[in-house]
Design a protein around this motif. Structure first.
Motif: not given
Length: 894
Positions: A519-526, A577-585, A594-601
């Protein structure tokens, strides 16, 4: 609150921001500080958590947890992951059952000998050709629907290259096959709750834990055990909810556990244990509703604004429609609880800011649809749903429910393509019934389909023999199937009862990619390849590519223009993924995550909160747009076993109608396994088995009455079968109930008893109802006695008998006639719409429904509320898929 707890809370809130500071150096970096430390470590990830493997001379010698990513690593990661890679139950080579190998030309393959006779080692060419011939024979002679896929769920592997997805891709290239629909996890509620509350709920995110901590006064666990069940996850576990649970507890929230046995969560959360007879929760919530109404504690304004059908249900609760008021005294005789306790609970829950967590196990029962619905109705009656820290949640025990959601896109799988078999289905728990009734009608979610005449079963990465109910009946039914192919890493039950076995490589022997937190989907793992495949095993990708090659379709399967190299699949998946927008493959793959940030809301998100704040602007995806305490849609189906509102319907088997001396058997998820996975880890089995068998928890009174002592071998038996298990005598399970973990591996002795303790030799194939056709595994009565004649040790975790030195003649291509498939393939429609492609690529890889025509437009609007976030679809992609589903739904205009 201790400083340690505070700092850990800070880590949970900071996440990616804290990462990179010196104290969060990963294991490899720390190892490099010590000049004597062995630094050959490879990052990967699993259902049990992220880790680094220490490799020497091509062999894994150790597993290092990633404490910076997973604060509570389990023994499954530390012991089991390594144990099973090199366990003696590994399938080292392609295998064919002796009689099948002897008789494949004549058809005299003796299917009645499955599970009994020897295996013959063959080369890959022979095994693939035999399987390809069986596939083509079946399609040519009986049609694609005669092939049944039992590879549902995808739990065998945490990455996107799951065997069931890859199998779907292969078979859909040649016209498809019959698939199972629904599942065991939430099979009843995933069909009923969309009608009731506009979402499947069982696979949906829960209210953010900080909201619970700051608002909830009473948290009710109904059969729910989050501390145990969150040890594993469908994607990559990080055990992120354990510290939050501590904070919720320490902040003064009162926990109450309604359960026939005391659980790990009860102890962890200091919960008050309230005992209840299994399968009687509906009666409890009806009686609590009666007491609420008698004392004017209901919220009439809430029901008027947010619900429909309340008056009809209230009339039933009061006894105005059937002459039986659902009083606490009435429920006491059913539930085994004191009437005074029912009143006490009703008042406490009604007057407090209450969150009710219902387990999936509640609906794995006869009339299982009623249980979660009764909880919803009680919460609606008392005006809870949608308020901060209040309401209902049916996934607190799964996927670290309660962790805030990133809302980020997740890795996308490859497309499975279009399955042209539409008129035939097999509900997941109805396999035996389907085999016994070819061509018979089956009603699923109000849609009438047919059972196929199954001639072949293809099973990849799924131990269906250990999770189907009434295993003896299934074994008998399987004798009518001409060919069973099982593709797996280990000699599970599903491979032992097959004809052709393909040795698949383990998840540690191929590259893949996954996401952290269902549910959190806050990290992408190799999920990096750590070692070369053991023995002659091959990845599932390579196995299906090999079958495709025999049919001259390998290039289409591999899609070599799009994926010149296998790693290109990972690159494409990561790019979405959203992580790809800030962290190259390259950086991601090197580090491993790579992390996918959790919005404060997201930290303030409340389940059904938007509906509560503005029901007109944010209606539920039910027919009325509101909570349907009485549902006309279900009522109109006129199902005797599933009426239009939650009522008390006596289960086929429970303590209220059992014979003298019978006990109610429940079979919860294990502590040291993921269903049947990890059962072959010797170090883990040493932690829980009793005399090498599955442990069965027995109340001390029941044990004494039968002369059973702690540690004895016992027999549990009924008309369906007998299993031998090891007694664990306890005062923390109520009298009349026994508990044995599901997912054991079977081994039959000369008397037909399971010498290992597989619970499903005892469970029933009774369906939950005609609405969902779901399992009723927890509706099961058994008898119990001391075992006085065990036949030797449990051999479930040994290899089956294998004939050595058998010369196998090469199979000539002309004996196969595989070109017959060309006419089938030529008839396929290749031009999939963008929405169809996205649906099969992103939405059908886990628990989501796979058949677009099995649901109405409104149901799809409901189901997709949880499906789209899990699939990581953005707004535009969601709309494209929704357009496809609206055109394909069962009630779409032609």
């Amino acid at each position: 609150m201790t400083p340690f707890t505070t700092s850990r809370r800070g880590f949970l809130q900071g996440g990616a921001a804290l990462f990179g500071t010196g104290w969060l150096m990963n294991s490899t970096a720390l190892a490099a500080i010590d000049p004597n430390s062995f630094s050959a470590r490879i990052f990967s990830a699993s259902h049990y958590g992220p880790f680094e493997a220490v490799v020497r001379d091509g062999r894994i010698v150790g597993i290092s947890p990633m404490i910076e990513l997973d604060q509570r690593p389990t023994e499954m990661l530390l012991y089991g992951l390594l144990d099973r890679v090199y366990d003696k139950t590994r399938i080292d080579y392609p295998m064919v059952r002796k009689s099948y190998l002897d008789g494949w030309r004549t058809g005299d393959t003796k299917p009645e000998l499955r599970g009994k006779e020897e295996w013959v080692r063959v080369d890959w060419d022979t095994a693939l050709k035999l399987a390809a011939k069986a596939i083509v024979d079946t399609i040519a002679n009986h049609g694609n629907q005669a092939i049944l896929s039992t590879s549902y769920g995808g739990w065998s592997h945490a990455g996107i290259m799951r065997p069931n997805v890859l199998q779907g891709k292969f078979f859909n290239m040649i016209g498809g096959c019959t698939n199972t629909v629904g599942d065991w996890s939430g099979g009843a509620s995933q069909i009923s709750l969309p009608h009731v509350i506009g979402d499947m709920e069982v696979y949906s995110a829960q209210t953010a834990w900080e909201v619970i901590r700051d608002n909830t006064e009473v948290f009710v666990l109904v059969g729910c055990d989050p501390i145990k069940n969150n040890r594993i996850e469908y994607t990559v576990a990080d055990h992120g909810m354990y510290t939050p649970w501590e904070q919720i507890r320490d902040n003064g929230c009162r926990f109450i556990s309604i359960n026939p046995q005391r659980t790990a969560s009860d102890k962890f959360l200091n919960a008050e244990w309230v005992r209840i007879v299994p399968n009687t929760d509906v009666a409890l919530f009806l009686a609590m509703a009666f007491h609420v109404l008698e004392n004017g504690l209901e919220d009439r304004a809430y029901m008027e604004k947010y619900t429909v059908g309340a008056d009809k249900w209230i009339a039933y609760v009061k006894g105005e429609t059937d002459g039986t008021p659902k009083t606490p005294e009435w429920a006491a005789s059913i539930t085994g609880m004191e009437a005074a306790k029912i009143r006490e609970l009703a008042e406490l829950l009604a007057k407090s800011k209450t969150e009710i967590a219902g387990a999936w196990s509640l609906q794995r029962a006869h009339h299982g649809e009623m249980t979660h619905w009764a909880i919803v109705n009680f919460a609606a009656l008392t005006g809870k749903i949608g308020k901060p820290g209040q309401g209902v949640g049916f996934s607190w025990h799964y996927g670290n429910g309660g962790m805030p959601q990133s809302g980020g896109a997740t890795p996308s799988a490859i497309s499975q393509g279009r399955n042209l078999v539409r008129d035939y289905i097999v509900p997941a728990s109805r396999l035996t019934e389907a085999l016994e009734n070819p061509g018979g009608e089956v009603v699923y979610n109000g849609n009438v389909r047919k059972y196929p005449d199954v001639k072949m079963i293809y099973n990849a990465g799924n131990n269906f023999m250990s999770h189907q109910q009434d295993t003896n009946r299934l074994i008998r039914a399987l004798t009518k199937v001409e060919t069973i192919v099982s593709q797996d890493v280990w000699w599970t039950a599903a491979t032992r009862w097959a004809d052709i076995v393909f040795p698949a490589s383990s998840p540690l022997e191929r590259d893949d990619i996954s996401v952290g937190g269902t549910y959190s989907n806050d990290r992408i793992y190799a999920m990096k390849k750590i070692i070369e495949p053991v023995g002659e095993s091959r990845s599932d990708w390579d196995i299906f590519a090999g079958l495709a090659d025999l049919l001259y379709m390998q290039s289409q399967y591999i899609e070599d223009q799009q994926f010149p190299e296998y790693i290109d699949i990972m690159k494409l998946a990561y790019s979405k993924t959203t992580a790809a927008q800030t962290t190259p493959f390259e950086e991601f793959w090197e580090r491993g995550y790579a992390f996918q940030p959790i919005p404060e809301v997201a930290r303030k998100w409340v389940r059904h909160g938007a509906f509560y704040e503005d029901p007109a602007a944010k209606p539920l995806h039910t027919k009325s747009g509101k909570i349907e305490m009485f549902c006309q849609t279900i009522s109109d189906m006129k199902l005797d076993d599933c009426p239009g509102m939650p009522v008390w319907l006596e289960p086929a088997e429970y303590l209220g109608n059992g014979k003298d001396g019978q006990l109610h058997m429940v079979s919860p998820h294990p502590w040291y396994r993921l269903h049947s996975q990890m059962a072959n880890s010797e170090r883990l089995r040493a932690l829980y088995t009793v005399q090498g068998r599955e442990p069965v928890r027995i109340n001390a009174e029941d044990a004494a009455a039968r002369g059973i002592a702690d540690g004895d071998l016992v027999e549990l038996y009924n008309e369906r079968g007998t299993v031998i298990a090891g007694a664990v005598v306890s005062d923390e399970i109520m009298p009349g109930v026994v508990s044995i973990y599901e997912g054991g591996w079977p081994q039959l002795d000369s008397k037909g008893r399971c010498n290992s303790g597989l619970a499903n030799f005892l469970t029933s194939t009774q369906k939950s109802s005609g609405l969902s056709q779901a399992t009723t595994a927890n509706t099961c009565l058994v008898s119990l006695r001391k075992c006085v004649d065990p036949e030797g040790p449990n051999r479930a975790y040994e290899k089956p008998p294998i004939l050595e030195g058998v010369e196998v003649a090469a199979i000539a291509d002309e004996d196969l006639a595989l070109e017959r498939i060309d006419a089938v393939v030529a008839a396929l429609i290749a031009d999939m719409t963008p929405g169809e492609k996205l649906f099969y690529e992103r939405c059908t890889v886990c628990h989501s429904p796979r058949d677009p025509a099995a649901y109405t437009q409104l149901q799809w609007k409901s189901i997709t509320q949880s499906m789209f976030p899990r699939a990581g679809l953005d707004e535009s992609e969601s709309q494209i898929v929704m357009d496809f589903l609206m055109k394909s739904a069962s009630d779409a205009t032609p």
